[in-house]
Design an enzyme around this catalytic site. Structure first.
Site, short mmCIF file in Angstrom:
data_model
loop_
_atom_site.label_atom_id
_atom_site.label_comp_id
_atom_site.label_asym_id
_atom_site.label_seq_id
_atom_site.Cartn_x
_atom_site.Cartn_y
_atom_site.Cartn_z
N HIS A 362 -44.14 26.63 50.06
CA HIS A 362 -43.27 25.95 49.09
C HIS A 362 -42.31 26.94 48.45
CE1 HIS A 362 -46.18 22.39 48.41
NE2 HIS A 362 -45.46 22.28 49.51
N GLU A 604 -34.44 19.89 74.16
CA GLU A 604 -35.32 21.03 73.89
C GLU A 604 -36.25 21.28 75.06
OE1 GLU A 604 -36.44 20.75 69.33
OE2 GLU A 604 -36.58 18.80 70.27
N ASN A 627 -34.03 26.69 69.71
CA ASN A 627 -35.31 27.32 69.32
C ASN A 627 -36.40 26.90 70.29
OD1 ASN A 627 -33.76 27.97 67.11
ND2 ASN A 627 -34.67 26.42 65.79
N ASP A 628 -36.51 25.60 70.50
CA ASP A 628 -37.55 25.12 71.41
C ASP A 628 -37.13 25.30 72.87
OD1 ASP A 628 -39.90 24.29 70.05
OD2 ASP A 628 -38.73 22.69 69.12
N CYS A 675 -27.81 22.87 67.81
CA CYS A 675 -28.29 22.94 66.43
C CYS A 675 -29.46 23.89 66.26
CB CYS A 675 -28.66 21.55 65.91
SG CYS A 675 -30.06 20.83 66.77
C1 PEP Z 1 -34.81 23.61 67.82
O1 PEP Z 1 -35.89 23.52 68.42
O2 PEP Z 1 -33.90 24.39 68.18
C2 PEP Z 1 -34.57 22.83 66.61
C3 PEP Z 1 -33.38 22.80 66.04
O3 PEP Z 1 -35.61 22.18 66.07
P1 PEP Z 1 -36.77 22.86 65.22
O4 PEP Z 1 -36.34 24.28 64.95
O5 PEP Z 1 -36.89 22.06 63.97
O6 PEP Z 1 -37.94 22.75 66.13
MG MG Z 2 -37.26 21.93 67.96
#
Ligand code: PEP
Ligand code: MG
Length: 750
Positions: A362, A604, A627-628, A675
């Site tokens: 938090h 992803e 990211n994923d 994103c």
């Molecule tokens: C991603 O996987 O790139 C993404 C934007 O989602 P998160 O980081 O919330 O998994």
């Molecule tokens: Mg993701």
């Protein structure tokens, strides 16, 4: 309870006689705990623990048996500040044999640190011949004794030894983990453990219980006032700040009202402690439990409780928070609760370091939303720092550069001053381009959007001049409050986001829970690979009621305005179709219908790349979650620090994938964006635009730096260069070097 009262009453008599009473004290404790041995080790100068009293070990060992902090079971307990309860102590790897003590016959051992105001002053231990684990009541009793003993040892000078030998004036560097990137310098405010209560024992439990009840009422009123204000008194809170503080503080208020921990405080009072000592005792217990718990959300709840215990102590003693030596101070704390972050932010701290904190805590979520640099440091910083010490908090994004420097040398201070000046100059430069178009030198318009998850972050839309919200992570607010909100509550949050965005687009991503984002109490099965497990849309499709409630809330929030919904972790076209069908089913029932309803998917999971022709016929837009996607393409867990820099997005496989995707989306007329966090990194942002992906969504800190860089680039030239680099890359693991070299040579600041 009766035993504890009797023990406490006897201890009170002994304590009045000071350190001379230690031999009697160990005899008394050994008798009460039915143990053959009770020993006290006191910290001496030079981090040495000396046996100062014993019942059961050889008397001649007193004053002779000495252990370094960290050596033996006793040294380990002193070093970690945690009790050890060992049925077979002599076979513990840390056991250190001392012949003069004659302790061979004793198998089991319970050792508890003697701590006062966050410092370890010694250790008290009991031992038995038989192999036994001491029960929770015995552990609690010895901890209570340790609390009282701390007063005796402090009065006899052990507290002075605790500060010695640590080089209180030499510079120290502590490697850290960035929670909120940034750089801050200032004098330290050390938020140690709450000071030891002045009065430990009480004659009349009834009076103490009444004091406790009054203090609980005062504390709860204070929390209500905090929630009403959104931010404490003089924070100058913007309304968006106030709104999001509510999400976290509402969860906090639930914890405050939880009867369980208050009952434990009441029990400790009935056992003979004063109200302050009882709260202190329960908070100490929470701290120990926290050290053992690995589940992040349980830890978070316990951190909230500890924050509350501090407030309750304040209400009992009428105490006030420590003063801020100057605006711009750096707060150093064991851990921080959400209300504390808001409090300290309103008092003008420039950043904080916590010994116990993670990016999902938090405190970190709030700090991120408030733009407050923050790091997590390993244990040790607080024991070494003094109020007013100079601190550099370098919350660099890379693990290698992230550190806290305590009492830095003059040349290091000068270096960081220059870095801060350069940063302020850059910030001023960024502020100046906020309202200018994000267009490359040769006229390509790039759309820069924000990734956010809390209403608190909506203020970033104005601050960065972003074109909209390219990723609203709906699970973050739920994680912050610790539960899934009902439809009206969810709709209120989403409506607030749409109101703030006004005519700027918002892409709402449906719940992406599971993996590393777990709600407390969720009955998700334990999995070997949770990132690839039953998470995200998979849960939504298998538990459609949950997903449908969220979709209904989104449609209600739109209330006739345009709405864009994006599904996470889609692996097959069939999954996308099933999710969209749920959305359409809800849309058929909600009035007014959105003026435009756009439905898209995140990309992803690499398998989607091989279904593009079918997928592109179904979706209105695609947003790449790098990211994923990186973690699944390279089979490299995104949360494993050792893999953090092993695979590069700027590598032939990823660039081939993205180029093919951009090409096919363009041909199909489907909007494409990225994103993932990569979009905020300059070299990546430049390359993505170079590949033809002209909408990027990123954390707020990236928007203006990326805009500044794009405004300097001749995109046509870069595209040719990028094509050449890709053609000649061969089997290179990364093409970062030639890309950054080109940028350097062409005056583009990456
Ligand atoms: C991603 O996987 O790139 C993404 C934007 O989602 P998160 O980081 O919330 O998994
Ligand atoms: Mg993701």
């Amino acid at each position: 309870m009766v035993t504890q009262r009797r023990l406490l009453a006897r201890l009170r008599e002994l304590m009045a006689r000071g350190a001379g009473s230690l031999p009697e004290l160990v005899r008394l404790v050994a008798g009460e705990l039915v143990s053959e041995v009770c020993s006290i080790y006191a910290l001496q100068p030079g981090d040495i623990l000396e046996l100062v009293a014993t019942e059961g070990l050889r008397p001649e060992a007193v004053g002779r048996t000495r252990l370094r902090v960290g050596e033996g079971i006793v040294g380990l307990v002193a070093a970690t500040g945690s009790p050890l309860n060992l049925p077979d102590a002599q076979n513990h790897p840390a056991f250190a044999y001392r012949a003069e003590t004659g302790e061979e016959p004793y198998a089991s051992m319970l050792a508890v640190p003697v701590r006062r105001a966050g410092r370890t002053l010694g250790v008290i231990a009991v031992q038995n011949r038989n192999l036994r684990r001491y029960d929770a009541g015995e552990v609690e009793e010895l901890e209570t004794v340790a609390m009282l003993l701390a007063e005796v040892l402090a009065a006899s000078g052990a507290e002075d030894s605790a500060g010695e030998g640590l080089g209180a004036t030499v510079p120290r560097r502590f490697p850290a983990t960035s929670l909120v990137p940034g750089l801050a310098m200032g004098p330290a405010v050390v938020l140690g453990a709450a000071p030891a209560p002045g009065r430990l024992l009480a004659e009349d439990s009834g009076v103490e219980l009444a004091r406790l009840n009054r203090a609980v009422a005062t504390m709860q009123k204070g929390i209500d006032a905090l929630i009403e204000a959104g931010l404490p008194q003089d924070a100058g809170a913007r309304s968006a700040d106030a709104a999001a503080s509510r999400e976290i503080l509402d969860a906090y208020r639930l914890v405050a009202a939880d009867a369980g921990w208050l009952k434990r405080v009441g029990d400790a009072i009935r056992g003979g402690l004063s109200a302050e000592a009882a709260v202190h005792r329960v908070a100490g217990d929470l701290r120990d439990r926290m050290r053992r718990i690995t589940d992040p959300y349980l830890r978070e709840r316990l951190a909230d409780l500890e924050d509350l215990a501090g407030r309750l102590l304040g209400a009992l003693t009428g105490g006030t928070a420590p003063a801020l030596p100057a605006p711009g101070a750096i707060l150093l704390a064991r851990r921080l609760g959400p209300a504390e972050v808001l409090d300290w932010h309103s008092r003008g701290i420039a950043g904080f370091a916590v010994e116990d904190g993670s990016a999902g805590s938090h405190a970190a979520i709030l700090a991120r939303a408030l733009g407050l640099p923050a790091v997590a440091v390993p244990r040790g910083l607080l024991d070494t720092a003094e109020d007013g010490d100079a601190v550099i908090l370098d919350a660099a994004e890379t693990q290698a550069g992230c550190q806290v420097i305590l009492r830095p040398e003059q040349d290091v201070i000068a270096l960081y001053h220059r870095a801060l000046d350069a940063r302020s100059a850059r910030q001023a430069g960024y502020a100046a381009i906020r309202d200018l178009p994000s267009t490359t030198r040769d006229g390509t318009k790039v759309t820069l959007m924000l990734n956010i998850g809390l209403a608190l972050e909506l203020a970033q839309l104005e601050a960065t001049g972003a074109a909209g919200i390219g990723l609203f992570r709906t699970e973050i607010a739920m994680l912050a409050r610790g539960a899934i909100a009902d439809v009206p509550e969810q709709a209120a949050v989403y409506a607030r986001v749409l109101d703030a965005a006004d005519d700027r687009p918002v892409l709402f991503r449906t719940l992406d829970l599971g993996g590393d984002k777990l709600l407390p109490g969720s009955d998700l099965p334990e999995e070997e690979n949770p990132a690839m497990g039953w998470r995200s849309l998979r849960i939504g499709l298998d538990r459609p009621a949950l997903l449908r409630r969220q979709l209904r809330a989104l449609l209600l929030a739109a209330g006739g305005r345009p709405l864009s919904v994006m599904f996470p972790m889609v692996a097959t076209v069939a999954e996308f179709r099933a999710a969209r069908a749920l959305l359409h089913a809800e849309a058929a029932r909600v009035r007014p219908a959105p003026s435009v309803l756009r439905v898209g998917t995140m990309l992803e999971v690499p398998a989607l790349m091989f279904q593009l022709p079918a997928l592109l016929r179904e979706v209105d837009f695609i947003s790449v979650g790098t990211n994923d996607l990186m973690q699944f393409l390279f089979a490299a867990d995104r949360g494993t620090p050792a893999l953090a820099n092993r695979y590069d997005l700027l590598s032939p496989p990823m660039l081939e994938l993205l180029a093919a995707l951009a090409e096919q989306c363009r041909a199909a007329g489907v909007a494409l964006s990225v994103c993932g966090e990569a979009a905020a990194r300059p070299a990546e942002a430049l390359t993505l635009v170079g590949l033809g992906i002209e909408t990027l969504s990123m954390p707020a800190s990236g928007v203006l730096p990326v805009k500044a860089l794009l405004r300097d680039v001749d995109l046509g030239t870069f595209r040719e260069v990028l094509a050449a680099i890709r053609r000649t890359a061969g089997h290179a693991a990364s093409v970062r070097e030639p890309i950054t070299a080109w940028a350097r040579e062409h005056g583009v600041n990456l």
